[in-house]
Design a protein around this motif. Sequence first.
Motif, short mmCIF file in Angstrom:
data_model
loop_
_atom_site.label_atom_id
_atom_site.label_comp_id
_atom_site.label_asym_id
_atom_site.label_seq_id
_atom_site.Cartn_x
_atom_site.Cartn_y
_atom_site.Cartn_z
N ASN A 171 34.55 31.82 41.11
CA ASN A 171 34.22 33.16 40.60
C ASN A 171 33.30 33.89 41.56
OD1 ASN A 171 32.34 31.02 39.52
ND2 ASN A 171 31.15 32.85 39.03
N ASN A 205 39.33 33.43 41.33
CA ASN A 205 39.71 33.98 40.02
C ASN A 205 40.30 35.39 40.11
OD1 ASN A 205 37.29 35.29 40.58
ND2 ASN A 205 36.37 34.94 38.56
N ASP A 211 37.82 40.92 38.06
CA ASP A 211 36.65 40.78 37.19
C ASP A 211 36.02 42.15 36.95
OD1 ASP A 211 34.59 39.88 35.69
OD2 ASP A 211 33.65 38.66 37.25
N TRP A 241 41.89 33.74 33.55
CA TRP A 241 41.49 32.81 34.62
C TRP A 241 41.82 31.36 34.22
CZ3 TRP A 241 35.94 35.27 34.91
CH2 TRP A 241 36.03 36.53 35.54
N ARG A 270 30.38 32.20 34.73
CA ARG A 270 31.58 32.74 34.07
C ARG A 270 32.77 31.80 34.35
NH1 ARG A 270 31.01 38.42 36.87
NH2 ARG A 270 28.88 37.68 36.73
N GLY A 271 32.72 31.14 35.50
CA GLY A 271 33.76 30.15 35.81
C GLY A 271 33.62 28.92 34.91
#
Length: 432
Positions: A171, A205, A211, A241, A270-271
């Motif tokens: 990410n 991602n 994003d 993702w 966030r990943g």
Amino acid sequence: MSKMTSHIRSLLLVSFTAVCCGFCVSGDGGEPEEGWTANAERVAASQAREEARNRKINYREEKVPDYVLPDPLVMLDGTKVDSAERWREKRRPEILELFRKNVYGRAPVGRPEGMTFEVFDFAADAMDGAATRKQVKINFTGKEDGLAMNLVLFVPNDARKPVPTFLLICNRDPENIDPTRKVKMPFWPAEEVVARGYGIAAFYNGDVDPDKHDEFKNGVHGLFDRPGERPADAWATLAAWAWGASRAMDYFETDDSVDEKHVAVVGHSRGGKTALWAGAEDERFAMVVSNDSGCGGAALSRRCYGETVAQINRSFPHWFCDNFEKFNDNEGALPVDQHMLMALAAPRLLCVASADEDLWADPRGEFLSAVGASPVYELFGLVGLGTTEMPPLDRPVQKGNISYHIRTGGHGLTEYDWEQYMNFADEHWGKK
Ligand code: GCU
């Protein structure tokens, strides 16, 4: 007391014990070491910053509201789940569905028709001969110039094939996963992972879905969604993702050098939220790694510590499905909490990590989630986390099938973090 009330009480007690009595016996048998607590000055400074910004964010442990976690082992209709079989057949699908409907949204099921894999780069002597590198273009529809993601993979040359492999959902800037290895970042320490005998792979991602809030016009949403109004449980960006991670797994199943039965999906922040969801949706991942994933990831939403549901929906309206907004400042109404997302990984391996300075991600809430998921592992006759006491800094807990550590330093994915994940894999995947 009914069984259900008693279980809820024990969950509460677990949280209470962990919060109040965090200590742990030192490895050398000496004085008990204190379990982690947030640095008081950091708490005060973080709180002052939020107050100056007029934001309703809490960093004080004593201001965490009272909460009762939904019991992962009680069905919505009140039936107790008392066997691994009932979990598999009834409760797991129920919880998965609750997360789809209320949190991450519903992704298209399975592998898309027409998808193609093109190995467009192959180098048998990458990393000074230590690894074979492949880059694969995964074209989601197989159409010429169709939307595609690039997967980079290094397989150690001197390891017995197929190799267990770590897959990072990247990410951050793609230079973090530089296939040429001119740039080497601790975020994806490919050389170190190869040296430990593991395959290491990654995709960016943004190849799958950008994003940013683009009204879901681009990326895989633009590709697969029917025009017209989006349902309130339509897949959003985290789910997109996660879906991308499953497409990488589709490729691994075709590659003889990768042991697709031993693939860890890894994500940071966030990943990390994405990795947890990928592991929930796709049980082909044998290990799920959440690094500093925080709100909407490993942290319990009901604690309202650091980032909250309302805050994350405000800042990142494209990450979760629209239904998630119903729980802004209303976490108690959620039929799930994040310990149940972790429970969806059971009985597979799960790693949860926090960082000392990363209060935004609520380290204690991440730890308590792992505690709350453990009864589901126990149903399988396994040890989950194996403790209810938060460990001290830099003292990983790897007693069972859930690993937890909190390391010195701030928000980030570091070589230290990777080492813990590989140690855990060594332990369970027979390298020790
Ligand atoms: C922001 C966001 C977090 C997220 C993080 C990241 O801080 O509020 O939820 O985990 O970005 O992905 O780095």
